[in-house]
Design a protein around this motif. Structure first.
Motif, mmCIF file in Angstrom:
data_model
loop_
_atom_site.group_PDB
_atom_site.id
_atom_site.type_symbol
_atom_site.label_atom_id
_atom_site.label_comp_id
_atom_site.label_asym_id
_atom_site.label_seq_id
_atom_site.Cartn_x
_atom_site.Cartn_y
_atom_site.Cartn_z
ATOM 1 N N LYS A 176 -8.025 -1.747 -5.961
ATOM 2 C CA LYS A 176 -7.150 -0.796 -5.276
ATOM 3 C C LYS A 176 -7.173 0.561 -5.981
ATOM 4 C CE LYS A 176 -3.008 -2.257 -4.452
ATOM 5 N NZ LYS A 176 -1.723 -2.982 -4.634
ATOM 6 N N GLN A 177 -7.134 0.522 -7.302
ATOM 7 C CA GLN A 177 -7.170 1.764 -8.068
ATOM 8 C C GLN A 177 -8.497 2.490 -7.862
ATOM 9 O OE1 GLN A 177 -7.006 1.167 -12.289
ATOM 10 N NE2 GLN A 177 -6.643 3.321 -12.759
ATOM 11 N N ARG A 178 -9.587 1.737 -7.923
ATOM 12 C CA ARG A 178 -10.910 2.336 -7.741
ATOM 13 C C ARG A 178 -11.050 2.933 -6.332
ATOM 14 N NH1 ARG A 178 -13.583 -1.686 -8.983
ATOM 15 N NH2 ARG A 178 -14.154 -1.162 -11.131
ATOM 16 N N SER A 179 -10.504 2.253 -5.347
ATOM 17 C CA SER A 179 -10.572 2.763 -3.969
ATOM 18 C C SER A 179 -9.853 4.098 -3.842
ATOM 19 C CB SER A 179 -9.963 1.741 -3.001
ATOM 20 O OG SER A 179 -10.738 0.563 -2.952
ATOM 21 N N SER A 180 -8.744 4.247 -4.561
ATOM 22 C CA SER A 180 -8.016 5.518 -4.534
ATOM 23 C C SER A 180 -8.845 6.636 -5.153
ATOM 24 C CB SER A 180 -6.681 5.380 -5.276
ATOM 25 O OG SER A 180 -5.807 4.506 -4.595
ATOM 26 N N VAL A 181 -9.528 6.322 -6.258
ATOM 27 C CA VAL A 181 -10.389 7.319 -6.899
ATOM 28 C C VAL A 181 -11.548 7.684 -5.979
ATOM 29 C CG1 VAL A 181 -11.921 7.781 -8.849
ATOM 30 C CG2 VAL A 181 -9.768 6.564 -9.223
ATOM 31 N N GLU A 182 -12.144 6.676 -5.352
ATOM 32 C CA GLU A 182 -13.257 6.928 -4.432
ATOM 33 C C GLU A 182 -12.818 7.799 -3.263
ATOM 34 O OE1 GLU A 182 -15.852 2.809 -5.127
ATOM 35 O OE2 GLU A 182 -14.364 2.932 -3.518
ATOM 36 N N SER A 183 -11.622 7.548 -2.744
ATOM 37 C CA SER A 183 -11.115 8.360 -1.631
ATOM 38 C C SER A 183 -10.896 9.802 -2.061
ATOM 39 C CB SER A 183 -9.802 7.765 -1.109
ATOM 40 O OG SER A 183 -10.008 6.483 -0.559
ATOM 41 N N MET A 184 -10.426 9.986 -3.292
ATOM 42 C CA MET A 184 -10.197 11.335 -3.802
ATOM 43 C C MET A 184 -11.509 12.100 -3.961
ATOM 44 S SD MET A 184 -8.359 12.495 -7.375
ATOM 45 C CE MET A 184 -6.704 12.119 -6.835
ATOM 46 N N LEU A 185 -12.553 11.395 -4.393
ATOM 47 C CA LEU A 185 -13.835 12.050 -4.656
ATOM 48 C C LEU A 185 -14.731 12.135 -3.423
ATOM 49 C CD1 LEU A 185 -14.801 10.427 -8.091
ATOM 50 C CD2 LEU A 185 -13.673 12.619 -7.693
ATOM 51 N N ALA A 186 -14.399 11.381 -2.383
ATOM 52 C CA ALA A 186 -15.279 11.275 -1.213
ATOM 53 C C ALA A 186 -15.708 12.626 -0.635
ATOM 54 C CB ALA A 186 -14.616 10.417 -0.133
ATOM 55 N N PRO A 187 -14.789 13.581 -0.422
ATOM 56 C CA PRO A 187 -15.233 14.867 0.152
ATOM 57 C C PRO A 187 -16.255 15.582 -0.734
ATOM 58 C CG PRO A 187 -12.851 14.637 0.311
ATOM 59 C CD PRO A 187 -13.321 13.527 -0.576
ATOM 60 N N LEU A 188 -16.053 15.524 -2.050
ATOM 61 C CA LEU A 188 -16.948 16.214 -2.978
ATOM 62 C C LEU A 188 -18.328 15.567 -3.022
ATOM 63 C CD1 LEU A 188 -17.063 18.492 -5.138
ATOM 64 C CD2 LEU A 188 -16.402 16.759 -6.827
ATOM 65 N N LEU A 189 -18.383 14.258 -2.798
ATOM 66 C CA LEU A 189 -19.649 13.530 -2.893
ATOM 67 C C LEU A 189 -20.383 13.432 -1.560
ATOM 68 C CD1 LEU A 189 -18.564 10.626 -5.278
ATOM 69 C CD2 LEU A 189 -19.881 12.666 -5.857
ATOM 70 N N ARG A 190 -19.801 13.985 -0.519
ATOM 71 C CA ARG A 190 -20.466 13.960 0.787
ATOM 72 C C ARG A 190 -21.697 14.858 0.779
ATOM 73 N NH1 ARG A 190 -17.692 12.502 5.633
ATOM 74 N NH2 ARG A 190 -18.905 14.140 6.652
ATOM 75 N N GLU A 191 -22.708 14.446 1.515
ATOM 76 C CA GLU A 191 -23.940 15.233 1.608
ATOM 77 C C GLU A 191 -23.674 16.599 2.235
ATOM 78 O OE1 GLU A 191 -27.718 16.516 1.288
ATOM 79 O OE2 GLU A 191 -26.931 14.651 0.440
ATOM 80 N N ASP A 192 -22.699 16.654 3.147
ATOM 81 C CA ASP A 192 -22.411 17.915 3.844
ATOM 82 C C ASP A 192 -21.258 18.683 3.196
ATOM 83 O OD1 ASP A 192 -20.371 16.201 4.484
ATOM 84 O OD2 ASP A 192 -20.477 16.507 6.658
#
Length: 277
Positions: free
Chosen positions: A250-266
């Motif tokens: 659950k904690q990792r999923s929150s971190v992934e959600s926070m970073l998702a926009p920055l790690l997007r190809e676009d």
């Protein structure tokens, strides 16, 4: 070539989401963004930035050393290299360097739960609700064997494992005797004793390194801590292991959600669109 290097740097950073310092990645990005931007600006005056970045990414070696201090250094290096490659990509396609992104914490359905708030704000010596805590025992070298409760909770990008003793006068409350970060625990059941649960505890303190001058490299890192908890049955031990893994996920999923926009190809396309609004 720049695109390939950028993708490699992004993959390296994504791998760190499975490491023992994934919970510190958002803060590290914020802390390192300015220095990386400044370093890249300076490189334009002394050498080819493409060469510098290629050298950086080639030096990212993932070895077999699982000490949390070395894992911290690897995570920080992965963050720096990703930022540098993202900035170079922005310079090529946008003609300018990027300002530090705003990483927003995702909403968490547990934020309104009293139990979650109670545990996530706990500190040594404070009282907590035992809630769904799992009874177990631990042996301290200075205090012998103690009957305790294991509690694990993730709240947003933070996560704690708490050991608490039952309050002498309040049956549903406990007193915190030890706290460890969820990230990096790597819960493992002993092969010969199925009621024993082994945990690895991060002993390295990044804030101490920052106070010493901001260097991410440590010459003599502390050894990681080890806790072994004993449960009354193998089933209870497995339940505790799964609880830790579930809360860590659950904690990792929150971190992934926070970073998702920055790690997007676009990501750069979205930045341009936001500037045009």
């Amino acid at each position: 070539m720049p695109q390939t290097s950028y993708e490699q740097s992004r993959e390296c950073l994504q791998k760190e989401l499975d490491g023992c310092w994934f919970d510190h990645i958002p803060d590290t990005i914020g802390n390192e963004w300015g220095s990386c931007k400044k370093a890249l600006e300076l490189q334009f005056h002394v050498k080819d930035p493409l060469f510098t970045l290629e050298l950086e990414i080639c030096q990212q070696a993932i070895d077999g050393n699982f000490n949390s201090c070395f894992a911290w250094e690897r995570m920080v290096d992965a963050v720096k290299v990703f930022i540098l490659h993202l900035q170079l990509k922005a310079l090529i396609f946008m003609g300018c360097l990027l300002e530090k992104p705003s990483l927003e914490s995702p909403s968490d359905s547990d934020l309104g739960k009293t139990y979650s708030r109670d545990i996530s704000s706990a500190s040594f010596g404070s009282e907590v609700s035992l809630g769904s805590g799992i009874p177990c025992r631990i042996a301290f070298s200075y205090a012998g064997v103690r009957d305790i409760y294991l509690l694990a909770v993730a709240r947003g990008i933070s996560g704690k494992l708490i050991l608490a003793e039952k309050h002498p006068f309040r049956s549903q409350r406990g007193v915190v005797i030890a706290i460890a970060p969820l990230a990096g625990l790597s819960p493992r059941i002993d092969e010969d004793h199925p009621t024993w649960l082994h945990l690895r505890i991060r002993e390295f303190e990044p804030n101490f390194v920052k106070a010493k001058g901001g260097q991410s490299k440590v010459s003599t890192p502390p050894a990681d801590g080890r806790w072994t908890l004993g449960f009354h049955s193998a089933k209870a031990c497995e339940t505790a292991r799964l609880l830790i893994l579930e809360e860590t996920c659950k904690q990792r999923s929150s971190v992934e959600s926070m970073l998702a926009p920055l790690l997007r190809e676009d990501y750069l396309v979205n930045v341009l669109d936001s500037q045009g609004d």
